[in-house]
Design an enzyme around this catalytic site. Structure first.
Site, PDB file in Angstrom:
ATOM      1  N   CYS A 266       0.823  -1.215   0.000  1.00 19.00           N
ATOM      2  CA  CYS A 266       0.000   0.000   0.000  1.00 19.00           C
ATOM      3  C   CYS A 266       0.856   1.265   0.000  1.00 19.00           C
ATOM      4  O   CYS A 266       1.510   1.574   0.994  1.00 19.00           O
ATOM      5  CB  CYS A 266      -0.913  -0.043   1.218  1.00 19.00           C
ATOM      6  SG  CYS A 266      -1.778   1.486   1.580  1.00 19.00           S
TER       7      CYS A 266
ATOM      8  N   CYS B 240      -0.005   3.786   2.687  1.00 15.29           N
ATOM      9  CA  CYS B 240       0.449   3.270   3.992  1.00 15.29           C
ATOM     10  C   CYS B 240       1.923   3.604   4.199  1.00 15.29           C
ATOM     11  O   CYS B 240       2.346   3.929   5.314  1.00 15.29           O
ATOM     12  CB  CYS B 240       0.251   1.761   4.071  1.00 15.29           C
ATOM     13  SG  CYS B 240      -1.466   1.218   3.960  1.00 15.29           S
TER      14      CYS B 240
END
Length: 154
Positions: free
Chosen positions: A72, A75
Site C-alpha cells: 500500500c 500506507c
C-alpha cells in the site's frame, strides 16, 4: 530497478524478513520515494489477531491502531508519521500497527475496507476512525481532541 513507464504504477522492492517496502517509487502525481531500509512497522509496536485483545481491547489508555499492508503506497506515506506520533505521545497514547494481509480477522471485524485506516480505541470501544493518508497535523488534532475528551475517564 527498472525505469518506470509514464503510466501510473508502483515499483517496489520488499524486505520479506521485515515485511516492509525497501524502496517504492510511485510514477505520476503521487510519487513516493522511501529510503533503503525503511521499515513500515517502525517504532509503533506490531499487533496481531492473536494479541489484539491484550494489546487493544483490554488497554485503559487511548489506543491508535494503523491498519496497513506492505503493498500500500499511502500506507508507506503514513508510516513515518505514525512512528513520530508514537514517540511524541509516548505515555499518553498507545500506538499499534496491524498488517491487514497477515491479520484478516481483526480487519474484517472492524470492516476495514480501505487502507490506511486508523482506528482509535478507549476501554475496548472504538471511538474514532480516519481513512486514508493525511497530514500529521490532522492526526495530531484528532489525538489531542480524544485525549482531552477522555482525560476524565482514565
Amino acid at each position: 530497478m527498472t525505469q518506470p513507464s509514464r503510466a501510473h504504477r508502483w515499483i517496489c522492492a520488499f524486505d520479506s524478513k521485515n515485511l516492509a517496502g525497501v524502496r517504492c517509487l510511485g510514477v505520476g502525481s503521487g510519487a513516493i520515494i522511501l529510503k533503503e531500509g525503511t521499515h513500515v512497522a517502525g517504532d509503533a509496536l506490531k499487533v496481531e489477531d492473536s494479541t489484539w485483545d491484550a494489546e487493544v481491547m483490554k488497554a485503559t489508555e487511548l489506543v491508535m491502531v494503523d491498519f496497513w499492508a506492505v503493498w500500500c503506497g499511502p500506507c508507506q506515506m503514513v508510516a513515518p508519521i505514525v512512528d513520530e506520533l508514537a514517540q511524541e505521545y509516548a505515555g499518553k497514547l498507545k500506538v499499534r500497527k496491524l498488517n491487514t494481509d497477515e491479520n484478516p480477522e481483526v480487519a474484517g471485524r472492524y470492516q476495514v475496507m480501505s487502507i490506511p485506516t486508523i482506528l482509535f480505541f478507549k476501554n475496548g470501544r472504538q471511538v474514532e476512525k480516519l481513512v486514508g493518508a493525511r497530514p500529521k497535523r490532522q492526526f495530531k488534532e484528532m489525538i489531542d481532541a480524544l485525549l482531552a475528551q477522555h482525560a476524565g475517564t482514565a
